[in-house]
Design a protein around this motif. Structure first.
Motif, PDB file in Angstrom:
ATOM      1  N   SER B  56       0.651  -1.587  -0.065  1.00  0.00           N
ATOM      2  CA  SER B  56       0.071  -0.044  -0.097  1.00  0.00           C
ATOM      3  C   SER B  56       1.118   1.268   0.230  1.00  0.00           C
ATOM      4  O   SER B  56       2.189   1.038   0.119  1.00  0.00           O
ATOM      5  CB  SER B  56      -0.568   0.339   1.180  1.00  0.00           C
ATOM      6  N   GLU B  57       0.332   2.595  -0.134  1.00  0.00           N
ATOM      7  CA  GLU B  57       1.175   3.686  -0.374  1.00  0.00           C
ATOM      8  C   GLU B  57       1.624   3.987   1.174  1.00  0.00           C
ATOM      9  O   GLU B  57       2.673   4.357   1.448  1.00  0.00           O
ATOM     10  CB  GLU B  57       0.118   4.650  -0.553  1.00  0.00           C
ATOM     11  N   ILE B  58       1.196   3.211   2.498  1.00  0.00           N
ATOM     12  CA  ILE B  58       1.172   3.071   3.717  1.00  0.00           C
ATOM     13  C   ILE B  58       2.326   2.826   3.727  1.00  0.00           C
ATOM     14  O   ILE B  58       3.782   3.185   4.313  1.00  0.00           O
ATOM     15  CB  ILE B  58      -0.135   2.966   4.267  1.00  0.00           C
ATOM     16  N   GLY B  59       2.250   1.815   3.418  1.00  0.00           N
ATOM     17  CA  GLY B  59       3.756   0.388   3.555  1.00  0.00           C
ATOM     18  C   GLY B  59       4.667   1.484   2.780  1.00  0.00           C
ATOM     19  O   GLY B  59       5.671   1.462   3.059  1.00  0.00           O
ATOM     20  N   ALA B  60       4.294   2.159   1.742  1.00  0.00           N
ATOM     21  CA  ALA B  60       5.621   2.666   1.209  1.00  0.00           C
ATOM     22  C   ALA B  60       6.935   3.160   1.975  1.00  0.00           C
ATOM     23  O   ALA B  60       7.478   3.659   1.732  1.00  0.00           O
ATOM     24  CB  ALA B  60       5.381   2.337  -0.661  1.00  0.00           C
ATOM     25  N   ILE B  61       5.583   4.098   2.025  1.00  0.00           N
ATOM     26  CA  ILE B  61       5.815   5.259   2.528  1.00  0.00           C
ATOM     27  C   ILE B  61       7.288   5.543   3.870  1.00  0.00           C
ATOM     28  O   ILE B  61       7.674   5.629   4.047  1.00  0.00           O
ATOM     29  CB  ILE B  61       5.103   6.875   3.259  1.00  0.00           C
ATOM     30  N   ASN B  62       6.518   3.759   4.969  1.00  0.00           N
ATOM     31  CA  ASN B  62       7.376   4.145   6.172  1.00  0.00           C
ATOM     32  C   ASN B  62       8.635   3.037   5.070  1.00  0.00           C
ATOM     33  O   ASN B  62       9.685   2.855   5.749  1.00  0.00           O
ATOM     34  CB  ASN B  62       6.227   2.986   6.558  1.00  0.00           C
ATOM     35  N   MET B  63       8.370   2.223   4.675  1.00  0.00           N
ATOM     36  CA  MET B  63       9.523   1.530   3.901  1.00  0.00           C
ATOM     37  C   MET B  63      10.959   2.593   3.113  1.00  0.00           C
ATOM     38  O   MET B  63      12.146   2.543   3.843  1.00  0.00           O
ATOM     39  CB  MET B  63       9.607   1.191   2.695  1.00  0.00           C
TER      40      MET B  63
END
Lengths: 246, 356
Positions: B56-63
């Motif tokens: 998800s975009e949430i996963g991406a920004i936290n990576m």
């Protein structure tokens, strides 16, 4: 005189600020022991999550990144991909990992990220004052399930260690408890083993630790500790659910 | 000498990222920016980098948060609804003072909206977007060349100020093809990343965090962030002017619409109208002083945006009583991109009202 018991090197020499009877101190000790055993303290990057577990950096003498609520597995993914030679673990509570962070934990596990997840399950949201968690037992009263968790309305407590074991990227998944000396010793062995999986580069390892939250359960420490064995373990079965052989 | 290429804006931004030394990309597909992850999924593995298509975009920004915390150059990209999801992580990165580049090839909204060129995310980009009262530098390219150049600049700004930086484009600059000369500029002098987690070895512990519980700690942290934004306002404003010296009417707009506006301004000049164009390239920090100067000379400013009026508020704050401000907006919808003739007509009407 021979010293037979001492503070692990990876733990700072500080007083705990956790509530009386809280198991975080015990679990920290076991995690630090595993770091010492594998000699990874100096290359470890811990990922702290939201809730009582955020205070990781106050206790462990390691570098730490703080993650938003539930996102620790994604943050750890970024850390590990950028620095594959570092040892990376997350330390997350049940609200964090099994509610808001389900997408992050499932996909980090499924990708087989070479990280270790320590999942502290005390069947409640601790820091926010004892609300219902995805792991709250049926019938358990919390500040947002004042009549007890109702399975028909709230669903069943989620069993994460078993769920993790189903995913292709997971090399190791287990559930332990820290309510008795016997269980603590077993937990120590399991956490050491889980860390070993990452040390050997064998993929994602996951350890669920059943623990007490006396303050939010409204119990004294001894009663809260007893509840782990009497109420939680019958539902959250202890054991190693997946262990990929080398 | 670099060769001239004929590429899409999105590809130019991805090439700029590679040229800036970015080797880690985390993203989730969304139109109209998917060329960026597609390009980087091909190129980064060849450079020993990492491309991850997140859950998800949430996963991406936290990576991105995690990778940035280790001191490497990393980025993500998305489009409006995806940027909304990333706001949580952007706020945490701003709070923890982590660098990182976020490319937003915005689309129209609110909600699902459409993929038309739109500028309806100006507020979200420049006013913080997430919680907590922070700012991040926002750069608005209006050409394929700038998609490349400003991506390089974004990485420098991110490292210099320890902040996430957003490149704000739309489907016009992202999807159009034009000439690109991929000449990496010299990198600015940048400080060592002495804050980055690395595994402490025998040295001091490092902690990347946005939680400050000590008495007065959070207030001090917020004043420090505020001071950093004031330095950016002083040092990092970029704007471009076209025929503003003797102008009696200043037209202003950012990104793709500034290209159309410039054509309209040139047409107005041919008719003998003294019109100029002022284009903010940085939307935060907003080039207040330069705009106020140009506007003060002219006495009148016309703001053109692909929305119902957002940047116009910053224009009004910048020029104060020095100039009258009017607005012309075309919120997105199929075929609603204004033509130069349409803008020329608006310029004529506003010019007639210009103070003599």
């Amino acid at each position: 005189m021979q010293q037979v018991f001492k503070r692990p090197q990876s733990l700072k020499d500080v007083q705990t600020h956790f509530c009386p009877g809280c198991h975080h101190g015990t679990i920290h000790r076991l995690v630090a022991d595993a770091m010492d055993l594998h000699g990874v303290q100096e290359r470890t990057i811990g990922v702290a999550s939201v809730g009582c577990s955020v205070f990781l950096y106050g206790y462990f003498d390691i570098d730490v990144v703080e993650a938003p609520h539930g996102r620790a597995p994604a943050v750890a993914t970024g850390v590990k991909r950028a620095k594959p030679d570092n040892f990376v673990f997350t330390y997350q509570g049940d609200g964090d990992l099994a509610a808001i962070g389900t997408a992050e934990i499932i996909h980090a596990a499924n990708r087989g990220e070479d990280i270790t997840v320590i999942f502290v399950n005390n069947t409640t949201y601790g820091m926010t004052g004892g609300q219902m968690a995805p792991t709250t037992l049926v019938g358990q009263k919390t500040s947002t399930s004042p009549y007890g968790r109702d399975k028909s309305k709230d669903g069943s407590p989620i069993r994460m260690a078993e769920l993790m074991a189903q995913l292709g990227g997971v090399a190791y998944s287990a559930r332990v408890a820290v309510d008795s000396p016997k269980h603590v010793l077993e937990a120590k062995k399991v956490i050491r083993e889980a860390f070993g999986y990452q040390v050997q580069g064998r993929g994602f390892s996951f350890v669920e630790v059943l623990s007490a939250c006396p303050t939010n359960w409204g119990m004294n420490p001894l009663k809260a500790n007893a509840r782990v064995g009497e109420e939680m373990i019958p539902y959250f079965q202890l054991g190693v659910f997946k262990k990929e052989e080398a | 000498m670099s060769k001239r290429l004929f590429v899409k804006g999105n590809e130019a931004a991805a090439m700029g990222a590679v040229a800036a030394g970015c080797r880690y990309y985390f993203g989730y597909p969304i139109t109209p920016q998917s060329d960026i992850p597609e390009y980087l999924s091909r190129e980064l593995p060849k450079l020993n980098g990492e491309f991850i298509q997140a859950e998800s975009e949430i996963g991406a920004i936290n990576m991105l948060l995690g990778a940035s915390a280790t001191g490497v150059r990393a980025m993500t990209s998305s489009s409006s609804p995806g940027i909304s999801l990333k706001q949580e992580g952007i706020s945490y990165m701003a709070g923890a003072e982590l660098p990182g580049v976020i490319i937003n090839i915005s689309r129209s909204g609110p909600g699902l909206g459409g993929i038309d060129a739109s500028q309806s995310d100006y507020f979200q980009a420049v006013k913080g977007g997430g919680h907590g009262g922070y700012h991040i530098p926002v750069l608005a390219p209006n050409s394929v060349q700038e998609m490349y150049d400003l991506t390089l600049h974004a990485f420098d700004l991110a490292d210099l100020y320890r902040t996430p930086v957003m490149l704000l484009g739309d489907s016009v600059v992202g999807q159009m093809k034009e000439a690109l000369v991929p000449n990496p500029r010299p990198v600015r002098e940048l400080p060592e990343k002495e804050w980055a987690v690395r595994g402490k070895g025998s040295a001091e512990q490092r902690v990347v965090k946005s939680l400050f519980l000590g008495d007065g700690e959070l207030e001090a942290h917020n004043w420090r962030l505020h001071a950093k934004y004031q330095v950016m306002k002083e040092k990092e404003c970029i704007s471009e002017e076209f025929e503003t010296a003797d102008a009696k009417l200043i037209v202003t707009g950012f990104g793709s619409v500034s290209r159309i506006a410039q054509t309209a301004v040139a047409m107005a000049r041919e008719e003998g109208l003294k019109v100029g164009l002022f284009r903010p390239v940085t939307l935060f920090p907003f080039p207040e002083k330069a705009l106020a100067e140009a506007a003060g000379r002219a006495g009148r400013v016309l703001v053109i945006e692909l929305n119902t009026g957002q940047m116009v508020e910053d224009v009004r704050l910048s020029v104060g009583a020095a100039a009258k401000v009017s607005f012309y907006g075309r919120p997105p919808g199929a075929g609603s991109l204004p033509s130069p003739e349409e803008l020329l007509d608006v310029i004529r009407k506003n010019y007639d009202q210009a103070p003599q």
